[in-house]
Scaffold this active site. Structure first.
Site, PDB file in Angstrom:
ATOM      1  CG  HIS A  60      -0.088 -64.011 -65.546  1.00 20.79           C
ATOM      2  ND1 HIS A  60      -1.211 -63.291 -65.219  1.00 20.79           N
ATOM      3  CD2 HIS A  60      -0.071 -65.090 -64.718  1.00 20.79           C
ATOM      4  CE1 HIS A  60      -1.848 -63.909 -64.238  1.00 20.79           C
ATOM      5  NE2 HIS A  60      -1.174 -64.994 -63.916  1.00 20.79           N
ATOM      6  CB  CYS A  71      -2.844 -66.805 -66.055  1.00 24.44           C
ATOM      7  SG  CYS A  71      -3.614 -67.114 -64.469  1.00 24.44           S
ATOM      8  CG  ASN A 105      -2.774 -64.290 -60.696  1.00 24.21           C
ATOM      9  OD1 ASN A 105      -3.421 -63.957 -61.689  1.00 24.21           O
ATOM     10  ND2 ASN A 105      -2.132 -65.436 -60.609  1.00 24.21           N
TER      11      ASN A 105
END
Ligand code: UT7
Length: 333
Positions: free
Chosen positions: A260, A118, A290
């Site tokens: 993020h 990520c 996500n």
């Protein structure tokens, strides 16, 4: 960070791509023992996009996002010098970036994959910045793309409700150092906690009968959600503050906070620790979940298309995740 900048760098275009298939929290509750109420209150996610079409991979999404970024500034693909694909879900372990190079017609570009989960997009931007600021390249395509749906254990309710598939891309161009827009960055890794979030290679129990070597395969995502949560909420604000300190900026100078998109609670907790107003937080994870390396460029492209960001706005971008890795960039738009 020592600086010997030959030329400056600026993001001149963005693009993104998402699969057409939407999966709501209600639909998730027919797959695992969960509910819309649990998912939404713990994460802020309402739905996610999944790449379900047979034969489609991260390369297809990444190529679509890249082509949009290329179209948005009508750059000739042959003038792209470098393509960095930040992904942890390639469809070829030797790398997927070269397929994208071919598919977008960037015939003169060198292309490679960058694996940092990520944080991949943030590290990709910083890597591109090095090549531009030292005068090596002028036009770089950075893509963050992941299809973690292919790596999720669909019987593990602790992880499968979180992730979605997407790709986002930016084109970074060289400019006069006085107009440099990547003002500061700060990157970290702590491999001591690598097991908190991983897609591990598992060896088979029996070795090859003659060579006595062990082969295996990659399994599913495994995550210690609580520890990753604590890590993000404690380390990301520190990273942001030290990144701002380097350029004598303070939280008051920040117009936008683009983290993020892991969990709405993480976004809010980081904003609270920094005493930054919640209306400065860029958030779209309710729609996409996500999306790993794609989450930052996907959200960036969305706000750019909506004309929410004005020239000279200060954007703080921070990625965090497996590795553990985390990093911040301060941008002047
Ligand atoms: O890209 C970076 C990577 N990841 C992250 O940023 C994730 C960071 N962590 C998180 O976002 C949170 O830890 C989660 C959203 C993953 C989990 O939230 P939590 O508040 O830490 O929940 P938990 O894991 O402590 O679980 C609490 C309870 C447990 O039940 P018991 O033991 O209290 O009876 C879980 O079994 O919730 C249960 N649970 C669920 N219940 C319904 C876990 N997942 C689910 C689910 N639906 N999907």
């Amino acid at each position: 960070m020592k600086s010997c900048m030959v030329q400056g760098a600026k993001i001149v275009s963005t693009g993104s791509a998402i699969p057409s298939v939407k999966v709501s929290n209600e639909q998730m509750s027919s797959i695992v023992d969960t509910s819309d109420e649990w998912i939404f209150t713990r994460t802020g996610i309402k739905e996610r996009r999944l790449l379900t079409a047979y034969g489609q991979s991260v390369t297809d999404l990444a190529t679509k996002a890249a082509l949009k970024a290329i179209k948005n500034i009508s750059i000739d693909p042959s003038s792209i010098d470098l393509i960095i694909l930040a992904t942890s879900s390639p469809n070829d372990l030797f790398g997927s970036a070269s397929k994208i190079q071919y598919q977008v017609g960037a015939v003169n570009a060198v292309a490679f994959d960058l694996t940092a989960a990520c944080s991949g997009f943030v590290i990709g931007i910083v890597t591109a910045f090095q090549f531009i600021s030292n005068g090596t390249y002028d036009n770089i395509l950075v893509i963050g793309a992941d299809v973690l749906s292919k790596w999720v254990d669909w019987s593990d309710r602790g992880t499968c409700i979180l992730f979605g598939d997407a790709a986002g891309a930016v084109i970074i161009q060289s400019c006069n150092p006085n107009f440099n827009s990547i003002l500061s960055f700060h990157l970290n890794t702590d491999g001591n906690y690598a097991d908190y979030l991983s897609i591990a290679y598992k060896e088979q129990l029996n070795p090859h009968p003659i060579l006595n070597l062990y082969q295996g395969s990659f399994k599913h995502i495994s995550m210690n959600g609580k520890e990753v949560y604590k890590f993000a909420v404690s380390q990301v604000p520190l990273s942001i503050i030290s990144c701002l300190n380097k350029i004598d900026m303070s939280i008051e100078d920040v117009d936008w906070l683009l983290l993020h998109q892991a969990n709405e609670r993480i976004l809010m907790a980081v904003a609270e620790k920094l005493s930054i107003s919640t209306h400065k937080i860029i958030s779209n994870l309710s729609k996409y979940g996500n999306t790993s390396a794609a989450s930052i460029p996907l959200a960036l492209d969305e706000v750019v298309q909506l004309n929410k960001i004005s020239r000279n706005d200060i954007i703080v971008i921070a990625g965090f995740g497996a590795g553990l890795t985390w990093g911040t960039i301060v941008l002047r738009w």
